[in-house]
Design a protein around this motif. Structure first.
Motif, PDB file in Angstrom:
ATOM      1  N   LYS A  61       0.834  -1.206   0.000  1.00 32.20           N
ATOM      2  CA  LYS A  61       0.000   0.000   0.000  1.00 32.20           C
ATOM      3  C   LYS A  61       0.866   1.252   0.000  1.00 32.20           C
ATOM      4  O   LYS A  61       0.603   2.201  -0.743  1.00 32.20           O
ATOM      5  N   GLY A  62       1.905   1.276   0.811  1.00 29.47           N
ATOM      6  CA  GLY A  62       2.818   2.413   0.811  1.00 29.47           C
ATOM      7  C   GLY A  62       3.504   2.576  -0.533  1.00 29.47           C
ATOM      8  O   GLY A  62       3.708   3.696  -1.009  1.00 29.47           O
ATOM      9  N   GLY A  63       3.847   1.448  -1.164  1.00 32.63           N
ATOM     10  CA  GLY A  63       4.448   1.485  -2.495  1.00 32.63           C
ATOM     11  C   GLY A  63       3.509   2.065  -3.536  1.00 32.63           C
ATOM     12  O   GLY A  63       3.924   2.808  -4.429  1.00 32.63           O
ATOM     13  N   GLU A  64       2.227   1.728  -3.423  1.00 33.43           N
ATOM     14  CA  GLU A  64       1.230   2.270  -4.352  1.00 33.43           C
ATOM     15  C   GLU A  64       1.100   3.782  -4.184  1.00 33.43           C
ATOM     16  O   GLU A  64       1.026   4.518  -5.174  1.00 33.43           O
ATOM     17  N   VAL A  65       1.075   4.237  -2.938  1.00 35.37           N
ATOM     18  CA  VAL A  65       0.974   5.681  -2.691  1.00 35.37           C
ATOM     19  C   VAL A  65       2.235   6.381  -3.182  1.00 35.37           C
ATOM     20  O   VAL A  65       2.162   7.444  -3.812  1.00 35.37           O
ATOM     21  N   LEU A  66       3.401   5.789  -2.951  1.00 31.16           N
ATOM     22  CA  LEU A  66       4.656   6.365  -3.429  1.00 31.16           C
ATOM     23  C   LEU A  66       4.654   6.466  -4.949  1.00 31.16           C
ATOM     24  O   LEU A  66       5.076   7.482  -5.513  1.00 31.16           O
ATOM     25  N   ALA A  67       4.179   5.438  -5.629  1.00 32.97           N
ATOM     26  CA  ALA A  67       4.100   5.474  -7.091  1.00 32.97           C
ATOM     27  C   ALA A  67       3.213   6.631  -7.557  1.00 32.97           C
ATOM     28  O   ALA A  67       3.557   7.332  -8.518  1.00 32.97           O
ATOM     29  N   GLN A  68       2.099   6.848  -6.881  1.00 37.19           N
ATOM     30  CA  GLN A  68       1.207   7.954  -7.246  1.00 37.19           C
ATOM     31  C   GLN A  68       1.883   9.294  -6.995  1.00 37.19           C
ATOM     32  O   GLN A  68       1.756  10.222  -7.794  1.00 37.19           O
ATOM     33  N   VAL A  69       2.605   9.404  -5.879  1.00 35.55           N
ATOM     34  CA  VAL A  69       3.336  10.637  -5.581  1.00 35.55           C
ATOM     35  C   VAL A  69       4.340  10.925  -6.691  1.00 35.55           C
ATOM     36  O   VAL A  69       4.425  12.051  -7.189  1.00 35.55           O
ATOM     37  N   LEU A  70       5.092   9.921  -7.095  1.00 37.93           N
ATOM     38  CA  LEU A  70       6.103  10.113  -8.140  1.00 37.93           C
ATOM     39  C   LEU A  70       5.472  10.451  -9.490  1.00 37.93           C
ATOM     40  O   LEU A  70       6.049  11.191 -10.285  1.00 37.93           O
ATOM     41  N   TYR A  71       4.293   9.916  -9.734  1.00 36.22           N
ATOM     42  CA  TYR A  71       3.581  10.221 -10.976  1.00 36.22           C
ATOM     43  C   TYR A  71       3.099  11.677 -10.980  1.00 36.22           C
ATOM     44  O   TYR A  71       3.205  12.370 -11.985  1.00 36.22           O
ATOM     45  N   ASP A  72       2.571  12.128  -9.832  1.00 36.19           N
ATOM     46  CA  ASP A  72       1.976  13.458  -9.746  1.00 36.19           C
ATOM     47  C   ASP A  72       2.979  14.570  -9.461  1.00 36.19           C
ATOM     48  O   ASP A  72       2.771  15.702  -9.884  1.00 36.19           O
ATOM     49  N   ASN A  73       4.033  14.274  -8.724  1.00 38.76           N
ATOM     50  CA  ASN A  73       4.994  15.299  -8.325  1.00 38.76           C
ATOM     51  C   ASN A  73       6.267  15.141  -9.159  1.00 38.76           C
ATOM     52  O   ASN A  73       7.123  14.321  -8.865  1.00 38.76           O
ATOM     53  N   LYS A  74       6.390  15.963 -10.162  1.00 40.45           N
ATOM     54  CA  LYS A  74       7.526  15.868 -11.096  1.00 40.45           C
ATOM     55  C   LYS A  74       8.788  16.541 -10.572  1.00 40.45           C
ATOM     56  O   LYS A  74       9.832  16.490 -11.202  1.00 40.45           O
ATOM     57  N   SER A  75       8.714  17.182  -9.399  1.00 41.54           N
ATOM     58  CA  SER A  75       9.884  17.888  -8.878  1.00 41.54           C
ATOM     59  C   SER A  75      10.870  16.952  -8.169  1.00 41.54           C
ATOM     60  O   SER A  75      12.028  17.316  -7.977  1.00 41.54           O
TER      61      SER A  75
END
Length: 81
Positions: A61-75
């Motif tokens: 679950k944490g990995g899924e949230v991290l993947a979404q963060v990396l997808y949305d936050n390009k910085s």
């Protein structure tokens, strides 16, 4: 060790911080539930460029949230897991 309640509190702080550039929360043994609370606010930090998460227990679950963060936050340029 960062229990779920404290991880949620940290997530609340991260939601209120406006200029976060570096986040180092490695070696805190954050479990999946806490990881979600801490990771989710990172989506909104457009100045965040370095994230250190090593030695936590993010789980699927944490990995899924991290993947979404990396997808949305390009910085984010540097990531240590």
């Amino acid at each position: 060790h960062l229990p779920r309640g404290r991880a949620a509190a940290l997530g609340g702080v991260l939601r209120r911080v406006s200029t976060l550039e570096v986040l180092d929360i490695g070696w805190n043994h954050i479990f999946p539930e806490g990881a979600c609370a801490v990771l989710d606010p990172m989506i909104y930090h457009s100045q965040l460029h370095t994230v250190t998460l090593g030695w936590n227990r993010l789980g699927n679950k944490g990995g899924e949230v991290l993947a979404q963060v990396l997808y949305d936050n390009k910085s984010i340029q540097r990531l240590d897991v």
